[in-house]
Scaffold this motif. Sequence first.
Motif, short mmCIF file in Angstrom:
data_model
loop_
_atom_site.label_atom_id
_atom_site.label_comp_id
_atom_site.label_asym_id
_atom_site.label_seq_id
_atom_site.Cartn_x
_atom_site.Cartn_y
_atom_site.Cartn_z
N GLY A 28 0.81 -1.20 0.00
CA GLY A 28 0.00 0.00 0.00
C GLY A 28 0.84 1.25 0.00
N CYS A 30 0.77 5.07 1.59
CA CYS A 30 0.13 5.81 2.67
C CYS A 30 0.24 7.31 2.45
CB CYS A 30 0.78 5.43 3.99
SG CYS A 30 0.09 6.31 5.40
N VAL A 37 -4.70 4.75 3.10
CA VAL A 37 -3.77 3.89 2.37
C VAL A 37 -4.42 3.51 1.05
CG1 VAL A 37 -2.56 1.68 2.35
CG2 VAL A 37 -2.76 2.97 4.48
N PRO A 39 -4.31 0.80 -1.67
CA PRO A 39 -3.77 -0.56 -1.76
C PRO A 39 -3.02 -0.80 -3.07
CG PRO A 39 -6.16 -0.57 -2.05
CD PRO A 39 -5.76 0.84 -1.71
N VAL A 53 -8.30 3.15 1.88
CA VAL A 53 -8.68 2.56 3.16
C VAL A 53 -8.19 3.48 4.27
CG1 VAL A 53 -8.39 0.54 4.65
CG2 VAL A 53 -8.46 0.25 2.17
N LEU A 55 -6.39 4.74 7.37
CA LEU A 55 -5.18 4.20 7.96
C LEU A 55 -5.48 3.39 9.21
CD1 LEU A 55 -2.14 4.05 7.75
CD2 LEU A 55 -1.99 6.22 8.97
N TRP A 58 -6.53 -0.11 8.14
CA TRP A 58 -5.67 -0.85 7.20
C TRP A 58 -5.13 -2.11 7.87
CZ3 TRP A 58 -4.71 -1.34 2.30
CH2 TRP A 58 -3.56 -1.97 1.87
N THR A 59 -5.34 -3.24 7.23
CA THR A 59 -4.82 -4.51 7.73
C THR A 59 -3.91 -5.16 6.70
OG1 THR A 59 -6.75 -5.70 6.91
CG2 THR A 59 -6.84 -4.93 9.18
N SER A 61 -2.98 -5.59 2.26
CA SER A 61 -3.64 -5.98 1.01
C SER A 61 -4.09 -7.43 1.08
CB SER A 61 -2.70 -5.77 -0.16
OG SER A 61 -3.31 -6.15 -1.36
#
Length: 64
Positions: A28, A30, A37, A39, A53, A55, A58-59, A61
């Motif tokens: 990703g 940022c 973020v 991806p 997404v 921040l 965010w987990t 991609s």
Amino acid sequence: MALNLELISLLACPGCKGALVLLPAQDGLCCAACAVVYPITGGIPIMLVDEAVPLAKWTGSKAE
């Protein structure tokens, strides 16, 4: 597909036109100013504001 880091360095946030930072996992980009973020899927950054997404959520991609 490997990321072209030279081309990645030319990208700007589509929302605020600010700087983007490639995440360590290279999944990703940022934008600290927008706290989102963008991806990277299949080696291609998804530079759409609607696809960004937050921040905090965010987990990483999921489609690589």
